[in-house]
Motif scaffolding. Structure first.
Motif: not given
Length: 142
Positions: A126, A131-132, A134-135, A138
């Protein structure tokens, strides 16, 4: 002059490939579907006595009758492993209902506290850039 022109072509070609691959990555992240089985959890109950073939069928039927328990139930010797939807029933509720349906000497398997708080996704941490990113993508498209 000719070398300078060739270097420009190579640089522009590489830049074009990078932009194209970045666009494909953003498109893939934006159109990724959520995980279908994100609420499915696996739980375990340890029994004092091993099961024979008749009691194996009986324990499976009793577990199937509990709301939220999925069809995948594994019975090996004195251990029952089952899948359940954690939005409908948690492992404590399933255990309590099973104990009311029969007189069993059993206990729920609980993870040690050191393992219970571990991250379960082996792909992305995380706090990682992936991850950051992709978030963020999205968040833009969803």
């Amino acid at each position: 002059m000719k070398i300078n022109k060739t270097v420009k072509r190579i640089a522009l070609s590489l830049l074009g490939v990078v932009v194209l691959l970045f666009g494909i990555l953003v498109y893939h992240i934006a159109n990724a579907r959520p995980v279908e089985n994100a609420t499915i959890q696996i739980s375990r109950i340890d029994f004092a006595q091993p099961f024979d073939s008749l009691s194996t069928v009986a324990i499976k039927e009793k577990l199937h009758s509990i709301k939220g328990v999925k069809s995948d139930i594994i019975v090996k010797e004195n251990v029952v492993v089952y899948f359940h939807d954690n939005t409908i029933a948690d492992s404590q509720k399933v255990y309590d209902e099973l104990m009311t349906k029969g007189d069993y000497k059993a206990e729920r398997f609980l993870l040690p506290p050191s393992l219970a708080n571990k991250q379960v996704c082996p792909v992305m941490k995380k706090d990682s850039f992936k991850y950051k990113f992709s978030k963020f993508i999205q968040g833009i498209f969803n």
